[in-house]
Design an enzyme around this catalytic site. Structure first.
Site, short mmCIF file in Angstrom:
data_model
loop_
_atom_site.label_atom_id
_atom_site.label_comp_id
_atom_site.label_asym_id
_atom_site.label_seq_id
_atom_site.Cartn_x
_atom_site.Cartn_y
_atom_site.Cartn_z
N LYS A 130 -0.08 3.70 -2.72
CA LYS A 130 -1.00 5.01 -2.67
C LYS A 130 -0.34 6.25 -2.49
CE LYS A 130 -4.63 1.76 -0.54
NZ LYS A 130 -4.07 0.61 -0.08
N SER B 63 0.83 -1.19 0.09
CA SER B 63 0.04 0.13 -0.05
C SER B 63 0.78 1.54 0.07
CB SER B 63 -0.97 -0.03 1.15
OG SER B 63 -1.92 -0.72 1.21
N SER C 20 -5.67 3.57 4.70
CA SER C 20 -5.11 2.78 3.43
C SER C 20 -6.43 2.01 2.93
CB SER C 20 -4.08 1.90 4.05
OG SER C 20 -3.30 1.23 2.94
N LYS D 178 3.44 6.64 5.00
CA LYS D 178 2.47 5.53 4.82
C LYS D 178 2.93 3.99 4.97
CE LYS D 178 -1.18 4.13 2.60
NZ LYS D 178 -1.16 2.84 3.40
#
Length: 351
Positions: free
Chosen positions: A53, A50, A107, A214
């Protein structure tokens, strides 16, 4: 005296010893300039999960209008068991701004798909933008096949490339604001309660200087994290991929960076550098000052004498000279290596 010397030496070696990490790949860089402070398999292609992203968010911010209303498609509302989501339903409307918060903080994969479709019309077209942007940023060992980070043979990146992408993203104030947000509340259409988004980046609670960015985790990618932290205007960005101890690895990297390196100011804006004599004009003396502040990242044990200055002046100086007119350049070097420099400008008018 010998005891004191040895004690100081011991402390110095301890401060500069590189951390032992469980991560398969990792990098630590200074955020503004990108100087690499630690590296481990930084060009090994890995699944980014993720962390993907971050790129999705970059394109949402640069290509979209955050006040737009987005209608959730069937594809965006379709989820697999265990998938991170905010449980969007087909036909549900949400602002692009709220989707951005959801994909960065929670997320949420469904939010990433909905945002991608809104920006480009389809996930496939959005992915093309992702790959073009990666190349534009110099992330040449990166290829995306989706906007959320699901594993795929054609979906990969490296610790080095992810540091480039993260550093670029952090330059956007709104992105930087979102990724350091611990909790956000967004609407939930058709429900009497709202969606509560809790940031998955535990460093925001565990490391007092943390301010982003992140998390990522899949079976194939393992645990991954891009983290950022700032102390005294000195911001570091770490990337750990396929880590057994993702939080400990990240903290070790950041602590190493702050203990071992510093942001050194080599010259301040408008600091006087040189005074030159002029054959004509009034006055006959011209003070040259730095057009900007110039800083470098250096180890704390580095000697100031290792940085050399080199002044190059304009060959022809015509009168009149206007204040702030560029008259030359001041370059900084370390053992022959160019560190960069600043323009030298006139401190006053010369008539």
């Amino acid at each position: 005296m010998a005891f004191i010397f040895l004690f100081i030496l011991f402390l110095g070696n301890e401060a500069f010893s590189q951390p032992a990490l469980t991560a398969q790949s990792a990098i630590l860089v200074e955020a503004k300039r990108g100087k690499i402070l630690f590296q481990k398999n930084i060009h090994q292609k890995m699944s980014p999960a993720s962390i993907t992203k971050i790129m999705t968010a970059i394109l949402v911010l640069e290509k979209g209008n955050l006040d737009d209303w987005v209608i959730t498609s069937k594809r965006a509302a379709t989820r697999e068991v265990g998938e991170s989501a905010i449980w969007l339903e087909e036909g549900e409307e949400m602002t692009l701004r709220d989707l951005l918060y959801a994909l960065l903080i929670k997320s949420a994969n469904d939010a990433a798909v909905a945002a991608a479709e809104h920006i480009s019309g389809s996930v496939e077209e959005f992915v093309k933008l992702m790959n073009k942007k990666a190349k534009d940023l110099g992330a040449f060992e990166t290829h995306f096949s989706n906007p959320h980070g699901f594993y795929g043979k054609e979906h990969y990146s490296t610790a080095y490339d992810l540091s480039l992408i993260a550093r670029y993203a952090l330059k956007n104030p709104y992105f930087a604001q979102i990724v350091k947000t611990k909790k956000e509340i967004i609407p939930w259409e058709g429900h009497p309660w709202e969606r509560v988004l809790i940031n998955r980046n535990k460093l925001l609670w565990r490391y007092k200087w943390a301010d982003g960015v992140k998390t990522g985790s899949t079976k194939e990618a393992g645990y991954c994290l891009v983290a950022s932290a700032t102390r005294s205007n000195f911001q570091l960005v770490s990337v750990v991929l396929k880590s057994k101890k993702v939080w400990a690895d990240s903290i070790s990297l950041l602590n190493y960076g702050f203990k071992s390196y510093q942001l050194k100011n080599l010259i301040s804006k408008e600091e006087e550098v040189k005074t030159i004599s002029l054959p004509l004009g009034k006055p006959r003396k011209l003070r040259l000052v730095s057009a900007d502040r110039f800083e470098v990242v250096q180890r704390k044990d580095a000697l100031s004498s290792e940085v050399e200055r080199e002044i190059k002046l304009r060959k022809k100086m015509k009168i009149p000279i206007k204040k702030e007119e560029v008259m030359g350049r001041l370059a900084f070097k370390n053992r022959g290596k160019d560190l960069g420099g600043v323009s030298l400008i006139a401190a006053t008018d010369i008539e």
